[in-house]
Design a protein around this motif. Structure first.
Motif, PDB file in Angstrom:
ATOM      1  N   THR A  49     -13.799  14.820 -21.872  1.00 53.73           N
ATOM      2  CA  THR A  49     -12.659  14.307 -21.127  1.00 53.73           C
ATOM      3  C   THR A  49     -11.357  14.801 -21.753  1.00 53.73           C
ATOM      4  OG1 THR A  49     -12.497  12.314 -22.451  1.00 53.73           O
ATOM      5  CG2 THR A  49     -13.959  12.220 -20.525  1.00 53.73           C
ATOM      6  N   ARG A  50     -10.246  14.495 -21.086  1.00 52.91           N
ATOM      7  CA  ARG A  50      -8.927  14.940 -21.546  1.00 52.91           C
ATOM      8  C   ARG A  50      -8.698  14.631 -23.029  1.00 52.91           C
ATOM      9  NH1 ARG A  50      -3.991  14.488 -18.141  1.00 52.91           N
ATOM     10  NH2 ARG A  50      -5.344  13.128 -16.976  1.00 52.91           N
TER      11      ARG A  50
ATOM     12  N   VAL B 259      -4.322  20.329 -17.711  1.00 52.40           N
ATOM     13  CA  VAL B 259      -5.366  19.538 -18.366  1.00 52.40           C
ATOM     14  C   VAL B 259      -5.564  18.272 -17.544  1.00 52.40           C
ATOM     15  CG1 VAL B 259      -6.114  18.381 -20.472  1.00 52.40           C
ATOM     16  CG2 VAL B 259      -4.792  20.502 -20.628  1.00 52.40           C
ATOM     17  N   GLN B 260      -6.731  18.176 -16.950  1.00 50.23           N
ATOM     18  CA  GLN B 260      -7.078  17.085 -16.045  1.00 50.23           C
ATOM     19  C   GLN B 260      -7.930  16.038 -16.779  1.00 50.23           C
ATOM     20  OE1 GLN B 260      -6.010  16.898 -12.793  1.00 50.23           O
ATOM     21  NE2 GLN B 260      -4.762  18.699 -13.300  1.00 50.23           N
TER      22      GLN B 260
END
Length: 188
Positions: free
Chosen positions: A10-11, A37-38
């Motif tokens: 994850t981010r 960046v998601q």
């Protein structure tokens, strides 16, 4: 259940990998990290668009395989290019460095699908470094216009259950693709 199952990054796990204390960043050359960046991946963007000029031959070995030739399409004065229905090779802006404990898989951004296109990619193997290429297929019978630097895919990452050993990992013909040969890839 085993403790060492692969996990989706994850981010919060990706951001430190973009500026590691040692080694190469997971992705370099982001145009705007705050946008790209998601929560579950990193958006990659279009640098060049190319159209095939002939067919391909795909064999079992590299010696039997001949990829098509391509012609680079020109961005117009507004930084856009119209794409008629069909396939296009897109060279991405960003350079990816996949460590031996991670694998990447990309999906098209939903905007591409909603516009009548799809993006086809392969797996980003552990150990791969390069400025990747993807296949953008325009299905919309009226075509599609894209802008230079359009975000077209989201590259997602999984941590392997165990890292590959030193010397293992990707070592195929696309290693270091689209990176100048005089580039030093031994440090950040």
């Amino acid at each position: 259940m085993p403790d060492n199952l692969p996990s989706f990054l994850t981010r919060n796990q990706l951001v430190p990998l973009l500026m590691p204390e040692s080694g190469l960043p997971l992705v370099e050359g982001l145009l705007d990290p705050k946008v790209q960046v998601q929560p579950a991946g990193i958006d990659l963007s279009a640098q060049k668009v190319l159209a095939p000029t002939n067919g391909a031959i795909i064999g079992f070995s590299q010696a039997e395989t001949k990829l098509p030739d391509y012609k680079e399409l020109e961005w117009d004065s507004e930084g856009k290019v119209y794409l008629a229905p069909g396939p296009y090779k897109v060279i991405l802006n960003e350079i990816v460095h996949i460590p031996r404990n991670i694998v990447g898989l990309a999906r098209p951004r939903s905007t591409i699908a909603r516009g009548g296109g799809s993006v086809v990619t392969a797996l980003w193997d552990p150990g791969y470094s390069g400025r990747s290429e993807v296949l953008l297929v325009v299905h919309n019978p009226f075509g599609m216009t894209i802008s230079r630097n359009a975000r077209i895919i989201q590259l997602c990452f999984w941590e392997l259950a165990e890292p590959l050993a030193e010397g293992e990992g990707y070592n195929g013909r696309y290693q270091l693709e689209n990176i100048p040969t005089n580039r030093d890839l031994t440090t950040k």
